[in-house]
Enzyme design. Sequence first.
Site, PDB file in Angstrom:
ATOM      1  N   HIS A  65       0.849  -1.193   0.000  1.00  0.00           N
ATOM      2  CA  HIS A  65       0.000   0.000   0.000  1.00  0.00           C
ATOM      3  C   HIS A  65       0.891   1.251   0.000  1.00  0.00           C
ATOM      4  CE1 HIS A  65      -3.940  -2.030   0.644  1.00  0.00           C
ATOM      5  NE2 HIS A  65      -3.140  -2.962   1.127  1.00  0.00           N
ATOM      6  N   TYR A 329       3.524  -4.947   9.728  1.00  0.00           N
ATOM      7  CA  TYR A 329       3.524  -3.488   9.704  1.00  0.00           C
ATOM      8  C   TYR A 329       4.701  -2.931  10.509  1.00  0.00           C
ATOM      9  CZ  TYR A 329      -1.317  -3.388   7.884  1.00  0.00           C
ATOM     10  OH  TYR A 329      -2.443  -3.524   7.119  1.00  0.00           O
TER      11      TYR A 329
END
Length: 352
Positions: A65, A329
Amino acid sequence: MLQPRRSPPPSLLGFLVFLIVLVGGGAATFAYTAGWLTPERLTPVRMVAAFGPPGGVPLGHRKNHAKGICFTGVFEANGAGSALSRAQVFAAGQYTALGRFNLGTPNPDAPDATVRVRGMALRISLPDGQEWRAAMINAPIFPVSTPQGFYELLKAGGSKAPDAMKTFIAAHPEFGPFGEWATKGPWTGSYAEERYNSLNSFIFTDASGADHAVRWSLLPAAQPVPISPEDLAKGGPDVLEQEIAKRVASGPQRWTLVVTSANPGDPTADPTKAWPADRPTVTVGTLIVQKIEAEADGPCRDINFDPTVLPAGIRTSDDPFPAARSAAYARSYDLRTAEAKDYPRTATDAQP
């Protein structure tokens, strides 16, 4: 005359043995966590590395992303969510929101019309310092049922073998519904026209202590207008960022937050399985996006939208993905912060 070397007293010997075991055990634990002793085990390092395109992931960017744009605004809770969760975020009131519209690609320069998955990352900040962080996408279901399956999907997608994806799909029949959506589902010409879904299941705990398995979606106030990828491409490689900047500049954009509760027996650990449409829903508030800012200098750039950062009254379920995403993440965040010099704050492109 040399004296014979005496053995350490039992107490000292025991301490030395304990120390060796402690140090050795710690090293072994570290090695295991890093994947050195079990190279076939899925680790955050391996997961994040699998996102890398052949030329390598651009330095300083998110590892997936990677293309996105920041927004700020507010979340207006209507109080109805308090029936499901004691989290303060559902008490009637207005709370600060910060987020990021994004594309599901490791390439920050990907043309918008070439990326099927669009996302919204969101952080809602509460007066007592707690936060609710979430990462949602426009797909109605996830492509695979386990983090291991997602890793295998990434490897197949990046493979040069001509039958890699065919082999993957044969081994993962749960991919079918996502593949159907990806190839036949409608496209829109704006981030503002997308519905964003949590897909993962979470547990809401109400004031009485009762638990509710839930998923949520943000439904757009803007009417979706279908567009083909070919027509979208005519707007240029950054058409979605330019469009949302112009749209929000002309007026705030809104999404209704709707929470769906599971019935007993509904799958909570598998995001490839949608719940039946008749499950009870509660409209708990409205997200209002008031300002768009380019990511290079924007407030979302350095935020890790970890989906396990949750306020009291919300927790993870038996769905394995939030924990896996949290670890990946964190790895991505560590890498890109170490590479910050390769992604300077001063934007080179025109500000929206």
